[in-house]
Design a protein around this motif. Structure first.
Motif, mmCIF file in Angstrom:
data_model
loop_
_atom_site.group_PDB
_atom_site.id
_atom_site.type_symbol
_atom_site.label_atom_id
_atom_site.label_comp_id
_atom_site.label_asym_id
_atom_site.label_seq_id
_atom_site.Cartn_x
_atom_site.Cartn_y
_atom_site.Cartn_z
ATOM 1 N N GLU A 169 -10.785 -9.777 -1.154
ATOM 2 C CA GLU A 169 -10.951 -8.353 -1.432
ATOM 3 C C GLU A 169 -9.840 -7.528 -0.775
ATOM 4 O OE1 GLU A 169 -14.312 -5.186 -0.239
ATOM 5 O OE2 GLU A 169 -15.044 -7.008 -1.219
ATOM 6 N N ALA A 170 -9.492 -7.856 0.452
ATOM 7 C CA ALA A 170 -8.416 -7.150 1.150
ATOM 8 C C ALA A 170 -7.092 -7.381 0.443
ATOM 9 C CB ALA A 170 -8.338 -7.613 2.593
ATOM 10 N N ASN A 171 -6.855 -8.592 -0.042
ATOM 11 C CA ASN A 171 -5.623 -8.904 -0.751
ATOM 12 C C ASN A 171 -5.545 -8.138 -2.067
ATOM 13 O OD1 ASN A 171 -3.175 -10.168 -1.250
ATOM 14 N ND2 ASN A 171 -4.139 -11.946 -2.193
ATOM 15 N N GLU A 172 -6.657 -8.012 -2.768
ATOM 16 C CA GLU A 172 -6.678 -7.273 -4.023
ATOM 17 C C GLU A 172 -6.360 -5.795 -3.793
ATOM 18 O OE1 GLU A 172 -10.452 -8.071 -5.804
ATOM 19 O OE2 GLU A 172 -9.867 -10.095 -6.403
ATOM 20 N N LYS A 173 -6.868 -5.225 -2.704
ATOM 21 C CA LYS A 173 -6.563 -3.834 -2.382
ATOM 22 C C LYS A 173 -5.080 -3.658 -2.125
ATOM 23 C CE LYS A 173 -11.065 -2.518 -0.558
ATOM 24 N NZ LYS A 173 -11.814 -2.106 0.628
ATOM 25 N N GLY A 174 -4.463 -4.617 -1.423
ATOM 26 C CA GLY A 174 -3.029 -4.566 -1.174
ATOM 27 C C GLY A 174 -2.229 -4.650 -2.465
ATOM 28 N N ASN A 175 -2.691 -5.490 -3.399
ATOM 29 C CA ASN A 175 -2.018 -5.607 -4.680
ATOM 30 C C ASN A 175 -2.110 -4.314 -5.481
ATOM 31 O OD1 ASN A 175 -1.301 -8.239 -4.143
ATOM 32 N ND2 ASN A 175 -2.998 -9.128 -5.287
ATOM 33 N N LEU A 176 -3.257 -3.658 -5.436
ATOM 34 C CA LEU A 176 -3.407 -2.394 -6.153
ATOM 35 C C LEU A 176 -2.465 -1.334 -5.605
ATOM 36 C CD1 LEU A 176 -7.275 -2.200 -6.655
ATOM 37 C CD2 LEU A 176 -5.529 -2.597 -8.391
ATOM 38 N N GLU A 177 -2.284 -1.311 -4.296
ATOM 39 C CA GLU A 177 -1.358 -0.361 -3.684
ATOM 40 C C GLU A 177 0.071 -0.628 -4.149
ATOM 41 O OE1 GLU A 177 -1.965 2.368 -1.870
ATOM 42 O OE2 GLU A 177 -4.074 1.950 -2.302
ATOM 43 N N LYS A 178 0.462 -1.893 -4.237
ATOM 44 C CA LYS A 178 1.800 -2.245 -4.700
ATOM 45 C C LYS A 178 2.010 -1.795 -6.144
ATOM 46 C CE LYS A 178 2.414 -6.238 -1.707
ATOM 47 N NZ LYS A 178 2.527 -7.701 -1.646
ATOM 48 N N ILE A 179 1.004 -1.988 -6.971
ATOM 49 C CA ILE A 179 1.106 -1.577 -8.373
ATOM 50 C C ILE A 179 1.277 -0.069 -8.474
ATOM 51 C CG2 ILE A 179 -0.205 -1.379 -10.534
ATOM 52 C CD1 ILE A 179 -1.376 -4.165 -9.860
ATOM 53 N N LYS A 180 0.514 0.681 -7.688
ATOM 54 C CA LYS A 180 0.640 2.142 -7.701
ATOM 55 C C LYS A 180 2.040 2.572 -7.284
ATOM 56 C CE LYS A 180 -4.207 3.135 -6.785
ATOM 57 N NZ LYS A 180 -5.181 3.646 -5.812
ATOM 58 N N GLU A 181 2.596 1.931 -6.239
ATOM 59 C CA GLU A 181 3.934 2.270 -5.773
ATOM 60 C C GLU A 181 4.981 1.982 -6.846
ATOM 61 O OE1 GLU A 181 4.567 0.108 -2.155
ATOM 62 O OE2 GLU A 181 3.059 1.261 -1.059
ATOM 63 N N GLU A 182 4.848 0.840 -7.539
ATOM 64 C CA GLU A 182 5.795 0.499 -8.592
ATOM 65 C C GLU A 182 5.709 1.475 -9.756
ATOM 66 O OE1 GLU A 182 5.333 -3.592 -9.709
ATOM 67 O OE2 GLU A 182 5.997 -4.301 -7.745
ATOM 68 N N ARG A 183 4.511 1.869 -10.117
ATOM 69 C CA ARG A 183 4.355 2.845 -11.211
ATOM 70 C C ARG A 183 5.020 4.169 -10.855
ATOM 71 N NH1 ARG A 183 -1.846 1.941 -13.302
ATOM 72 N NH2 ARG A 183 -1.405 0.050 -14.482
ATOM 73 N N GLU A 184 4.836 4.591 -9.614
ATOM 74 C CA GLU A 184 5.475 5.835 -9.172
ATOM 75 C C GLU A 184 6.992 5.718 -9.222
ATOM 76 O OE1 GLU A 184 3.984 6.914 -5.329
ATOM 77 O OE2 GLU A 184 1.929 7.074 -6.037
#
Length: 97
Positions: free
Chosen positions: A60-75
Motif C-alpha cells: 500500500e505504501a509503495n502504491e501511494k509512492g507510485n501515484l505521487e510519481k505519476i502526478k509529478e510526471e503529468r504535471e
C-alpha cells in the motif's frame, strides 16, 4: 518468521515471489520447518515467510509512492517547459553519423 510463530490457518506471504496464501500444513525436513500454502500447494521455508498483513501495508505504501510519481510526471508533461521543447523539435528522429 520463526517456526514457532507459524500456525495452520495463518495467512502468510512469501516475499521473494509475492505468493500469498493460508498455511494448510507444517512439515519438518532435515532440521528446517516448511509450510504448505493453499494457493500453490507448495512448501516454503517458514523463515522466508512474513504475515500477510505486514506485506499488504508495504504494498500500500509503495502504491501511494507510485501515484505521487505519476502526478509529478503529468504535471511536468503538461507544463510549459516540456511543451516548448517539443515545439522546437522537428520530430524527424534523425540519428547522427
Amino acid at each position: 518468521m520463526n517456526a514457532g510463530s507459524v500456525e495452520v490457518g495463518m495467512k502468510v506471504r512469501y516475499t521473494r515471489t509475492g505468493t500469498t496464501g493460508r498455511v494448510i500444513a507444517l512439515q519438518e525436513n532435515e532440521g528446517e520447518t516448511f509450510a504448505e500454502l493453499d494457493s500453490t500447494h507448495l512448501f516454503y521455508r517458514v523463515d522466508q515467510l512474513v504475515p500477510a498483513d505486514k506485506a499488504g501495508k508495504a504494498r500500500e505504501a509503495n502504491e501511494k509512492g507510485n501515484l505521487e510519481k505519476i502526478k509529478e510526471e503529468r504535471e511536468y508533461y503538461s507544463g510549459t517547459a516540456f511543451q516548448e521543447a517539443v515545439s522546437h523539435s522537428d520530430q524527424s528522429c534523425e540519428g547522427g553519423g
